[in-house]
Write a protein that holds these residues in place. Structure first.
Motif, PDB file in Angstrom:
ATOM      1  N   ARG A  70       0.864  -1.204   0.036  1.00  0.00           N
ATOM      2  CA  ARG A  70      -0.127   0.081   0.022  1.00  0.00           C
ATOM      3  C   ARG A  70       0.743   1.297   0.025  1.00  0.00           C
ATOM      4  NH1 ARG A  70      -5.496  -0.990  -0.593  1.00  0.00           N
ATOM      5  NH2 ARG A  70      -6.035  -3.087   0.234  1.00  0.00           N
ATOM      6  N   PRO A  71       0.378   2.267  -0.439  1.00  0.00           N
ATOM      7  CA  PRO A  71       1.040   3.539  -0.363  1.00  0.00           C
ATOM      8  C   PRO A  71       1.625   4.058   1.042  1.00  0.00           C
ATOM      9  CG  PRO A  71      -1.050   4.268  -1.143  1.00  0.00           C
ATOM     10  CD  PRO A  71      -1.124   2.546  -0.989  1.00  0.00           C
ATOM     11  N   ASP A  72       2.719   4.715   1.275  1.00  0.00           N
ATOM     12  CA  ASP A  72       3.059   5.210   2.405  1.00  0.00           C
ATOM     13  C   ASP A  72       2.132   6.626   2.647  1.00  0.00           C
ATOM     14  OD1 ASP A  72       4.237   7.109   0.966  1.00  0.00           O
ATOM     15  OD2 ASP A  72       6.303   6.845   1.802  1.00  0.00           O
ATOM     16  N   PHE A  73       2.448   7.256   3.919  1.00  0.00           N
ATOM     17  CA  PHE A  73       1.710   8.165   4.248  1.00  0.00           C
ATOM     18  C   PHE A  73       2.044   9.596   3.259  1.00  0.00           C
ATOM     19  CE2 PHE A  73       1.069  12.171   6.581  1.00  0.00           C
ATOM     20  CZ  PHE A  73       0.002  12.065   7.150  1.00  0.00           C
ATOM     21  N   ALA A  74       3.278   9.550   3.208  1.00  0.00           N
ATOM     22  CA  ALA A  74       3.527  10.724   2.201  1.00  0.00           C
ATOM     23  C   ALA A  74       2.699  10.625   0.872  1.00  0.00           C
ATOM     24  CB  ALA A  74       5.057  10.764   1.923  1.00  0.00           C
ATOM     25  N   PRO A  78      -1.244  14.397   0.603  1.00  0.00           N
ATOM     26  CA  PRO A  78      -1.743  15.266  -0.187  1.00  0.00           C
ATOM     27  C   PRO A  78      -3.024  15.465  -0.635  1.00  0.00           C
ATOM     28  CG  PRO A  78       0.385  14.840  -1.292  1.00  0.00           C
ATOM     29  CD  PRO A  78      -0.118  13.645   0.049  1.00  0.00           C
ATOM     30  N   ARG A  79      -3.753  14.279  -0.990  1.00  0.00           N
ATOM     31  CA  ARG A  79      -5.238  14.190  -1.260  1.00  0.00           C
ATOM     32  C   ARG A  79      -5.985  14.457   0.176  1.00  0.00           C
ATOM     33  NH1 ARG A  79      -8.938  13.115  -5.137  1.00  0.00           N
ATOM     34  NH2 ARG A  79     -10.944  12.295  -4.204  1.00  0.00           N
ATOM     35  N   PHE A  80      -5.543  13.930   1.121  1.00  0.00           N
ATOM     36  CA  PHE A  80      -6.137  14.209   2.593  1.00  0.00           C
ATOM     37  C   PHE A  80      -6.167  15.786   3.011  1.00  0.00           C
ATOM     38  CE2 PHE A  80      -5.411  14.477   7.345  1.00  0.00           C
ATOM     39  CZ  PHE A  80      -6.785  14.051   7.717  1.00  0.00           C
ATOM     40  N   LEU A  81      -5.075  16.333   2.695  1.00  0.00           N
ATOM     41  CA  LEU A  81      -4.906  17.676   3.142  1.00  0.00           C
ATOM     42  C   LEU A  81      -5.538  18.678   2.179  1.00  0.00           C
ATOM     43  CD1 LEU A  81      -0.926  17.733   3.446  1.00  0.00           C
ATOM     44  CD2 LEU A  81      -2.626  17.957   5.405  1.00  0.00           C
ATOM     45  N   GLU A  82      -5.713  18.151   0.775  1.00  0.00           N
ATOM     46  CA  GLU A  82      -6.718  19.117   0.062  1.00  0.00           C
ATOM     47  C   GLU A  82      -8.197  19.112   0.837  1.00  0.00           C
ATOM     48  OE1 GLU A  82      -7.172  17.128  -3.830  1.00  0.00           O
ATOM     49  OE2 GLU A  82      -5.091  17.616  -4.178  1.00  0.00           O
ATOM     50  N   HIS A  83      -8.639  18.144   1.312  1.00  0.00           N
ATOM     51  CA  HIS A  83      -9.963  18.180   1.830  1.00  0.00           C
ATOM     52  C   HIS A  83      -9.912  19.087   3.198  1.00  0.00           C
ATOM     53  CE1 HIS A  83     -11.709  15.119  -0.536  1.00  0.00           C
ATOM     54  NE2 HIS A  83     -10.652  14.593  -0.522  1.00  0.00           N
ATOM     55  N   LEU A  84      -8.755  18.926   3.873  1.00  0.00           N
ATOM     56  CA  LEU A  84      -8.714  19.914   4.847  1.00  0.00           C
ATOM     57  C   LEU A  84      -8.680  21.497   4.881  1.00  0.00           C
ATOM     58  CD1 LEU A  84      -5.927  18.126   7.349  1.00  0.00           C
ATOM     59  CD2 LEU A  84      -8.412  18.030   7.501  1.00  0.00           C
ATOM     60  N   ASP A  85      -7.989  21.787   3.667  1.00  0.00           N
ATOM     61  CA  ASP A  85      -7.797  22.892   3.254  1.00  0.00           C
ATOM     62  C   ASP A  85      -9.081  23.500   2.323  1.00  0.00           C
ATOM     63  OD1 ASP A  85      -5.360  23.126   4.605  1.00  0.00           O
ATOM     64  OD2 ASP A  85      -4.213  22.404   2.813  1.00  0.00           O
ATOM     65  N   GLY A  86      -9.910  22.770   2.173  1.00  0.00           N
ATOM     66  CA  GLY A  86     -11.019  23.232   1.348  1.00  0.00           C
ATOM     67  C   GLY A  86     -10.872  23.361  -0.173  1.00  0.00           C
ATOM     68  N   PRO A 107      -2.570  14.866  16.755  1.00  0.00           N
ATOM     69  CA  PRO A 107      -1.034  14.822  17.089  1.00  0.00           C
ATOM     70  C   PRO A 107      -0.308  13.669  16.267  1.00  0.00           C
ATOM     71  CG  PRO A 107      -2.178  15.232  19.052  1.00  0.00           C
ATOM     72  CD  PRO A 107      -3.292  15.016  18.118  1.00  0.00           C
ATOM     73  N   VAL A 108      -1.052  12.571  16.074  1.00  0.00           N
ATOM     74  CA  VAL A 108      -0.529  11.479  15.172  1.00  0.00           C
ATOM     75  C   VAL A 108      -0.429  11.995  13.623  1.00  0.00           C
ATOM     76  CG1 VAL A 108      -1.110   9.082  14.250  1.00  0.00           C
ATOM     77  CG2 VAL A 108      -1.380   9.581  16.573  1.00  0.00           C
ATOM     78  N   ILE A 109      -1.283  12.699  13.249  1.00  0.00           N
ATOM     79  CA  ILE A 109      -1.225  13.331  11.667  1.00  0.00           C
ATOM     80  C   ILE A 109      -0.095  14.381  11.702  1.00  0.00           C
ATOM     81  CG2 ILE A 109      -2.610  14.586   9.951  1.00  0.00           C
ATOM     82  CD1 ILE A 109      -5.307  13.188  11.007  1.00  0.00           C
ATOM     83  N   ASN A 110      -0.429  15.028  12.690  1.00  0.00           N
ATOM     84  CA  ASN A 110       0.877  16.283  12.748  1.00  0.00           C
ATOM     85  C   ASN A 110       2.237  15.511  12.633  1.00  0.00           C
ATOM     86  OD1 ASN A 110      -0.825  18.429  12.204  1.00  0.00           O
ATOM     87  ND2 ASN A 110      -1.078  18.604  14.506  1.00  0.00           N
ATOM     88  N   ALA A 111       2.464  14.413  13.634  1.00  0.00           N
ATOM     89  CA  ALA A 111       3.757  13.703  13.612  1.00  0.00           C
ATOM     90  C   ALA A 111       4.197  13.069  12.389  1.00  0.00           C
ATOM     91  CB  ALA A 111       3.821  12.805  14.766  1.00  0.00           C
ATOM     92  N   GLU A 112       3.037  12.861  11.813  1.00  0.00           N
ATOM     93  CA  GLU A 112       3.199  11.882  10.234  1.00  0.00           C
ATOM     94  C   GLU A 112       3.789  13.140   9.393  1.00  0.00           C
ATOM     95  OE1 GLU A 112       3.952   8.972   9.322  1.00  0.00           O
ATOM     96  OE2 GLU A 112       2.540   7.673  10.113  1.00  0.00           O
ATOM     97  N   LEU A 113       2.986  14.136   9.492  1.00  0.00           N
ATOM     98  CA  LEU A 113       3.372  15.409   8.509  1.00  0.00           C
ATOM     99  C   LEU A 113       4.730  15.781   8.657  1.00  0.00           C
ATOM    100  CD1 LEU A 113       0.093  17.534   8.891  1.00  0.00           C
ATOM    101  CD2 LEU A 113       0.872  16.124   6.792  1.00  0.00           C
ATOM    102  N   ALA A 114       5.338  16.040   9.942  1.00  0.00           N
ATOM    103  CA  ALA A 114       6.612  16.396  10.273  1.00  0.00           C
ATOM    104  C   ALA A 114       7.718  15.359  10.025  1.00  0.00           C
ATOM    105  CB  ALA A 114       6.806  16.721  11.877  1.00  0.00           C
ATOM    106  N   LEU A 118       6.181  17.353   5.321  1.00  0.00           N
ATOM    107  CA  LEU A 118       5.057  17.734   4.280  1.00  0.00           C
ATOM    108  C   LEU A 118       4.461  19.019   4.325  1.00  0.00           C
ATOM    109  CD1 LEU A 118       3.048  14.480   4.025  1.00  0.00           C
ATOM    110  CD2 LEU A 118       4.730  15.478   2.284  1.00  0.00           C
ATOM    111  N   ARG A 119       4.306  19.743   5.478  1.00  0.00           N
ATOM    112  CA  ARG A 119       3.684  20.971   5.757  1.00  0.00           C
ATOM    113  C   ARG A 119       3.741  21.178   7.398  1.00  0.00           C
ATOM    114  NH1 ARG A 119      -2.617  21.480   5.148  1.00  0.00           N
ATOM    115  NH2 ARG A 119      -2.502  22.727   7.010  1.00  0.00           N
ATOM    116  N   ASP A 120       3.279  22.202   7.640  1.00  0.00           N
ATOM    117  CA  ASP A 120       3.034  22.768   9.174  1.00  0.00           C
ATOM    118  C   ASP A 120       2.026  21.781   9.615  1.00  0.00           C
ATOM    119  OD1 ASP A 120       5.163  24.764   8.804  1.00  0.00           O
ATOM    120  OD2 ASP A 120       3.653  26.376   8.262  1.00  0.00           O
ATOM    121  N   ALA A 121       1.893  21.792  11.074  1.00  0.00           N
ATOM    122  CA  ALA A 121       0.863  21.038  11.635  1.00  0.00           C
ATOM    123  C   ALA A 121      -0.254  21.766  11.479  1.00  0.00           C
ATOM    124  CB  ALA A 121       1.272  21.240  13.192  1.00  0.00           C
TER     125      ALA A 121
END
Length: 176
Positions: A70-74, A78-86, A107-114, A118-121
């Motif tokens: 399966r794909p990794d988090f990275a 990007p697709r998940f973040l598109e939804h968060l950002d509208g 916190p889990v998502i932010n740790a994965e982002l860091a 990928l981007r700021d928390a």
């Protein structure tokens, strides 16, 4: 009072452990609502890059075999973040929500982002978390799991500890 007229994006994770700083995401789930109408689930199995402890697999049913290849988090982020950002066709930023999301999922998502650079928390102040209401207004209840709180409102959780099903149940709980 929060209006539920616009888009609502409810998210949930299943992971490799309980420590948000160390846990890796194995499933990312979301439920989209437009107003109070369920628009559909989103679900991605993710290869965490580390073995899934058996005690975690017992809870969510996701094993190393299920995420192998399966794909990794990275790749999924990007697709998940598109939804968060509208960043959708209508451009309207959604209300973000998740059950126990401020203390755990975010916190889990932010740790994965860091971890993946990928981007700021994601700002916790932008997330509506029903457990805050539960802890204050339903503090007399001994069990405060999503499943037990949904039962208090006569809501059914289709598959507890499936990220997409938990996200849908959380959205329905918000309306209840």
């Amino acid at each position: 009072m929060q209006s539920f007229d616009g888009p609502i994006f409810v998210f949930d994770t299943e992971t490799t452990g309980l420590d948000p700083a160390e846990a890796r995401i194995v499933e990312l789930g979301a439920a989209h609502f437009k107003g109070r109408e369920f628009q559909g689930p989103r679900r991605a199995l993710i290869d965490p890059g580390v073995p899934i402890p058996p005690e975690c697999s017992e809870i969510h049913g996701i094993t190393d075999d299920k995420v192998r290849g399966r794909p990794d988090f990275a790749s999924v982020a990007p697709r998940f973040l598109e939804h968060l950002d509208g960043e959708r066709s209508d451009g309207e930023a959604p209300i973000l929500a998740g059950y126990n999301a401020i203390a755990y999922d975010l916190p889990v998502i932010n740790a994965e982002l860091a971890r993946h650079g990928l981007r700021d928390a994601i700002d916790a102040s932008k997330v509506l978390d029903p457990i805050i209401f539960v802890r204050w207004s339903l503090r007399h209840l001994r069990k405060r799991t999503l499943e037990s709180i949904c039962a208090q409102f006569d809501l059914r959780v289709d598959r507890a500890h499936s990220a997409a099903a938990d996200a849908k149940a959380t959205g329905e709980l918000l309306f209840a």
